[in-house]
Design a protein around this motif. Sequence first.
Motif, PDB file in Angstrom:
ATOM      1  N   ARG A 140      22.287 -77.054 -73.692  1.00  0.00           N
ATOM      2  CA  ARG A 140      21.915 -75.670 -73.998  1.00  0.00           C
ATOM      3  C   ARG A 140      20.768 -75.198 -73.119  1.00  0.00           C
ATOM      4  N   ALA A 141      20.055 -76.173 -72.489  1.00  0.00           N
ATOM      5  CA  ALA A 141      18.927 -75.801 -71.641  1.00  0.00           C
ATOM      6  C   ALA A 141      18.563 -76.956 -70.726  1.00  0.00           C
ATOM      7  N   TYR A 142      17.798 -76.625 -69.697  1.00  0.00           N
ATOM      8  CA  TYR A 142      17.216 -77.627 -68.808  1.00  0.00           C
ATOM      9  C   TYR A 142      15.714 -77.391 -68.738  1.00  0.00           C
ATOM     10  N   GLU A 143      14.948 -78.485 -68.648  1.00  0.00           N
ATOM     11  CA  GLU A 143      13.514 -78.402 -68.405  1.00  0.00           C
ATOM     12  C   GLU A 143      13.196 -79.166 -67.131  1.00  0.00           C
ATOM     13  N   PHE A 144      12.354 -78.553 -66.285  1.00  0.00           N
ATOM     14  CA  PHE A 144      12.026 -79.184 -64.998  1.00  0.00           C
ATOM     15  C   PHE A 144      10.687 -78.649 -64.504  1.00  0.00           C
ATOM     16  N   ALA A 145       9.805 -79.550 -64.147  1.00  0.00           N
ATOM     17  CA  ALA A 145       8.508 -79.204 -63.557  1.00  0.00           C
ATOM     18  C   ALA A 145       7.772 -78.113 -64.332  1.00  0.00           C
ATOM     19  N   GLY A 146       7.867 -78.164 -65.655  1.00  0.00           N
ATOM     20  CA  GLY A 146       7.194 -77.179 -66.488  1.00  0.00           C
ATOM     21  C   GLY A 146       8.023 -75.928 -66.749  1.00  0.00           C
ATOM     22  N   TRP A 147       9.152 -75.794 -66.058  1.00  0.00           N
ATOM     23  CA  TRP A 147      10.045 -74.652 -66.227  1.00  0.00           C
ATOM     24  C   TRP A 147      11.099 -74.958 -67.282  1.00  0.00           C
ATOM     25  N   SER A 148      11.714 -73.914 -67.827  1.00  0.00           N
ATOM     26  CA  SER A 148      12.801 -74.086 -68.781  1.00  0.00           C
ATOM     27  C   SER A 148      13.879 -73.035 -68.511  1.00  0.00           C
ATOM     28  N   LEU A 149      15.133 -73.484 -68.458  1.00  0.00           N
ATOM     29  CA  LEU A 149      16.257 -72.565 -68.270  1.00  0.00           C
ATOM     30  C   LEU A 149      17.201 -72.684 -69.453  1.00  0.00           C
ATOM     31  N   ASN A 150      17.335 -71.607 -70.222  1.00  0.00           N
ATOM     32  CA  ASN A 150      18.245 -71.566 -71.356  1.00  0.00           C
ATOM     33  C   ASN A 150      19.617 -71.126 -70.859  1.00  0.00           C
ATOM     34  N   LEU A 151      20.623 -71.977 -71.015  1.00  0.00           N
ATOM     35  CA  LEU A 151      21.954 -71.661 -70.490  1.00  0.00           C
ATOM     36  C   LEU A 151      22.679 -70.633 -71.329  1.00  0.00           C
ATOM     37  N   ASN A 152      22.340 -70.523 -72.590  1.00  0.00           N
ATOM     38  CA  ASN A 152      23.015 -69.553 -73.455  1.00  0.00           C
ATOM     39  C   ASN A 152      22.520 -68.131 -73.221  1.00  0.00           C
ATOM     40  N   THR A 153      21.213 -67.985 -73.074  1.00  0.00           N
ATOM     41  CA  THR A 153      20.634 -66.652 -72.865  1.00  0.00           C
ATOM     42  C   THR A 153      20.396 -66.337 -71.395  1.00  0.00           C
ATOM     43  N   ARG A 154      20.534 -67.377 -70.540  1.00  0.00           N
ATOM     44  CA  ARG A 154      20.275 -67.259 -69.101  1.00  0.00           C
ATOM     45  C   ARG A 154      18.824 -66.875 -68.812  1.00  0.00           C
TER      46      ARG A 154
END
Length: 245
Positions: A140-154
């Motif tokens: 449902r999401a990815y976290e990387f280098a302090g960032w977060s990407l929600n795949l459902n809400t983009r």
Amino acid sequence: MSITRTPKILVVDDDHSMRQLLVEYLAGHGIAADSAVDGTEAIAAVQNKAYDLVLLDLGLPDVDGVELARRWRQETTMSIICVTGRNEEADMVMGLELGADDYITKPFSLREVLARMRAVLRRAAGQGAPTPVTRSKHPRAYEFAGWSLNLNTRRLTSPDKGEVSLTNAEFNLLVVFLSAPGRIISREKLLESTRSFDDIYDRAIDVQILRLRRKLEADPKNPTLLRTERGAGYYLDTDSDALWG
């Protein structure tokens, strides 16, 4: 290529011989195109007719082609291919960031122009939200280098919790990188995965990478996250954690 009707095309170029050559070449391939010698004629033409695509020379004598492209992107839904004799990377980026669908530098082959136009028209005809890499089950999401990407809400959230907007192409590219951190991904694979660009001309991928770097990197000219492997492609130089459920 399958288009249900003949597309309406406008060629804008102050060079008479080039303009005539383009119009005649397109006619020879079943595409009737109108033409305009300068920005004033082009503006009037677009006001009087709904075009599917405009081939716009940025170096017009009376109107700044860049401003014209910006105006049309705000006021119309037609596709825009920018044409210029300049081949600086900054010009290429600027043209596409204005919302142009592609960018061609002079000199060019007529076959290349036709192929690019067809690719842009195909994308416009099949527009909709492109889907990221498909899988039977996805996080449902990815976290990387302090960032977060929600795949459902983009939604992309920065380390300081600010929200950063992404275009469909940028979102899909980022998903591809996050799903394979540390792996070098070729331009061809990026094209295949995002399904956003024509499979012959991959220049637009490099521009999208530049745009994504501007949103992710503290110093886009010296990226630490989206790195280039010369002659091979790009890779995400950090771990990414998938969040499931």
